[in-house]
Design an enzyme around this catalytic site. Sequence first.
Site, mmCIF file in Angstrom:
data_model
loop_
_atom_site.group_PDB
_atom_site.id
_atom_site.type_symbol
_atom_site.label_atom_id
_atom_site.label_comp_id
_atom_site.label_asym_id
_atom_site.label_seq_id
_atom_site.Cartn_x
_atom_site.Cartn_y
_atom_site.Cartn_z
ATOM 1 C CE LYS A 8 63.911 -33.066 9.008
ATOM 2 N NZ LYS A 8 63.207 -34.352 9.110
ATOM 3 C CG ASN A 9 63.584 -37.195 11.745
ATOM 4 O OD1 ASN A 9 63.198 -36.180 11.170
ATOM 5 N ND2 ASN A 9 64.016 -38.261 11.087
ATOM 6 C CB CYS A 27 61.400 -35.223 1.758
ATOM 7 S SG CYS A 27 62.739 -34.135 2.254
ATOM 8 N NE ARG A 45 57.843 -39.572 3.843
ATOM 9 C CZ ARG A 45 58.762 -38.785 4.394
ATOM 10 N NH1 ARG A 45 59.215 -37.748 3.739
ATOM 11 N NH2 ARG A 45 59.221 -39.036 5.591
ATOM 12 C CG ASP A 54 66.143 -40.117 7.250
ATOM 13 O OD1 ASP A 54 65.444 -40.399 6.268
ATOM 14 O OD2 ASP A 54 65.672 -39.620 8.296
ATOM 15 N NE ARG A 69 61.934 -30.129 5.230
ATOM 16 C CZ ARG A 69 61.773 -31.425 4.987
ATOM 17 N NH1 ARG A 69 61.851 -31.897 3.781
ATOM 18 N NH2 ARG A 69 61.501 -32.256 5.986
HETATM 19 C C1 UD1 Z 1 60.236 -40.786 9.474
HETATM 20 C C2 UD1 Z 1 61.302 -39.724 9.442
HETATM 21 C C3 UD1 Z 1 62.091 -39.793 8.130
HETATM 22 C C4 UD1 Z 1 62.642 -41.202 7.929
HETATM 23 C C5 UD1 Z 1 61.562 -42.244 8.094
HETATM 24 C C6 UD1 Z 1 62.092 -43.678 8.103
HETATM 25 C C7 UD1 Z 1 60.386 -37.962 10.774
HETATM 26 C C8 UD1 Z 1 59.743 -36.616 10.814
HETATM 27 N N1 UD1 Z 1 60.650 -38.420 9.555
HETATM 28 O O1 UD1 Z 1 59.355 -40.548 8.374
HETATM 29 O O2 UD1 Z 1 63.161 -38.859 8.206
HETATM 30 O O3 UD1 Z 1 63.164 -41.314 6.627
HETATM 31 O O4 UD1 Z 1 60.867 -42.061 9.353
HETATM 32 O O5 UD1 Z 1 63.030 -43.849 9.097
HETATM 33 O O6 UD1 Z 1 60.691 -38.556 11.789
HETATM 34 N N2 UD1 Z 1 53.884 -46.040 5.848
HETATM 35 C C9 UD1 Z 1 52.636 -46.385 5.404
HETATM 36 N N3 UD1 Z 1 51.559 -45.892 6.073
HETATM 37 C C10 UD1 Z 1 51.687 -45.089 7.158
HETATM 38 C C11 UD1 Z 1 52.976 -44.733 7.607
HETATM 39 C C12 UD1 Z 1 54.069 -45.216 6.923
HETATM 40 O O7 UD1 Z 1 52.481 -47.116 4.437
HETATM 41 O O8 UD1 Z 1 50.679 -44.698 7.742
HETATM 42 C C13 UD1 Z 1 55.071 -46.546 5.127
HETATM 43 C C14 UD1 Z 1 55.856 -45.434 4.447
HETATM 44 O O9 UD1 Z 1 55.335 -45.121 3.188
HETATM 45 C C15 UD1 Z 1 57.234 -46.040 4.386
HETATM 46 C C16 UD1 Z 1 57.310 -46.819 5.692
HETATM 47 O O10 UD1 Z 1 55.968 -47.063 6.089
HETATM 48 O O11 UD1 Z 1 57.317 -46.926 3.297
HETATM 49 C C17 UD1 Z 1 58.069 -46.133 6.802
HETATM 50 O O12 UD1 Z 1 57.569 -44.848 7.000
HETATM 51 P P1 UD1 Z 1 57.674 -44.089 8.401
HETATM 52 O O13 UD1 Z 1 58.597 -44.837 9.310
HETATM 53 O O14 UD1 Z 1 56.307 -43.838 8.871
HETATM 54 O O15 UD1 Z 1 58.368 -42.744 7.984
HETATM 55 P P2 UD1 Z 1 57.951 -41.268 8.334
HETATM 56 O O16 UD1 Z 1 57.350 -41.213 9.709
HETATM 57 O O17 UD1 Z 1 57.201 -40.676 7.211
#
Ligand code: UD1
Length: 432
Positions: free
Chosen positions: A22-23, A117, A122, A307, A399
């Site tokens: 998925k990701n 989600c 986020r 996840d 999803r």
């Molecule tokens: C992606 C995955 C999700 C998974 C997550 C962590 C996809 C589509 N989704 O989500 O399934 O749970 O990685 O492995 O691939 N953060 C910030 N600022 C930012 C970006 C992130 O503060 O600009 C923080 C987030 O709030 C969180 C952490 O960094 O605490 C990790 O987030 P991130 O790895 O970016 O997760 P996603 O890309 O949202």
Amino acid sequence: MKKYVISGGKPLYGEVSLSGGKNAVVGIIPATVLVKGVCIIENVPNINDVRELYEIMEKMGADISYIDEKTLRVDCTNVVSYVADYDAVRRLRASYYLIGALLGRFRHARVGLPGGCSFVERPIDYHIKGFEALGAKVSIEHGIVIADAEKLEGASMNLDFPSVGATVNIMLAAVLADGLTVIENAGKEPHIVDIANFLNAMGAQIKGAGTDVIKIRGVSELHGGRYEIIPDQIEAGTFMAAAAAAGGRVTIRNVIPKHLESISAKIEASGATVEEFDDYIIVSRDENTPIKKVNVKTLPYPGFPTDMQSQMAALLCRAQGTSIITETIFSYRFQYVDELRRMGANLTVDGNVCIVEGVEKLTGAAVKAEDLRAGISLVIAALVAEGITEISEVRFIERGYENLVDKLLSLGANVKVVDDEAEPTVSEAKIS
Ligand code: UD1
């Protein structure tokens, strides 16, 4: 509204074959915006997130069709708009990848803030910092991310956290930029590597994906090509947790065992056996072998994935003793706790820690999927619970899981999909 009605207490026996990740697919489909030419993408899972992306991109002028059930043909040559449909992007998290892809192709992007989600706030500030380092001006107005660049120039940057989304988005914006971009403290998740491999197959020059330093040498254009998506690491882990929880013997085919190391270690610590082969694994637990307590701490890859946190919690509900689950990626991701309690589980949340006191049995109840992974933890709990569990809001689960019900049925689980209006109560539902 669809619901799953599950009659628990049956061990799982048989084989499942994993779907595409998925990701990975939710990054690769937006990445096709950067390609002038035809991309043939194989092993595409039929999940709601893919359908949503497909619709958003068609509205922007992409020509998308299925060659067969799992093979998508995407041609973005005639995409002329850098504006993504506002309402549609709010339905999924990964729509944020359209910002990097549109910015990379057109030097402009207008994309609503992502949805998906919503277990915690986020932010996308790391993504924005990365785009700005490449020379873009970025603002958020009325819920829309507005990104414009006269030109994009490669730059070096160090992420504050190895964010999956920021790593991929910066890669997308950088592949057609001028010069060299270096992302330090990059995410190393398998799906990041898969998206980089897709882009390289289309002519990009990305090195180091899978390590914490990714180097992207900008190229003038990408060409079409064919690419096969990797199997879903989290779907594998989910079936592993389900087999360990319900007992039985499940063969999971089409896996990359290397991606599962941290998950296998915890599943084995819980008392189940994991046998690894080239592209399949077998997870088994004799029903009379007790489930052991396990402490779990989520970490960026290669650590234990966030996840998979809720699925482990569901498994550990029936462990002997107390397990401690520490969530370090998101500040709160325990949306499943109240629902599992309805089923007799003994869980307490303290900050980013969930304490799971093992109980002898779970009992069926009417519960609600609050998000994708919270929802799947209820499915696992339902498979082991005594009696019938009715899970509502399964659209969240769908999803991210392709053909979940069919796969569970093939393992001998007692699952039925019902329509809310047609069969309103648990007691009336007949399980087939
Ligand atoms: C992606 C995955 C999700 C998974 C997550 C962590 C996809 C589509 N989704 O989500 O399934 O749970 O990685 O492995 O691939 N953060 C910030 N600022 C930012 C970006 C992130 O503060 O600009 C923080 C987030 O709030 C969180 C952490 O960094 O605490 C990790 O987030 P991130 O790895 O970016 O997760 P996603 O890309 O949202």
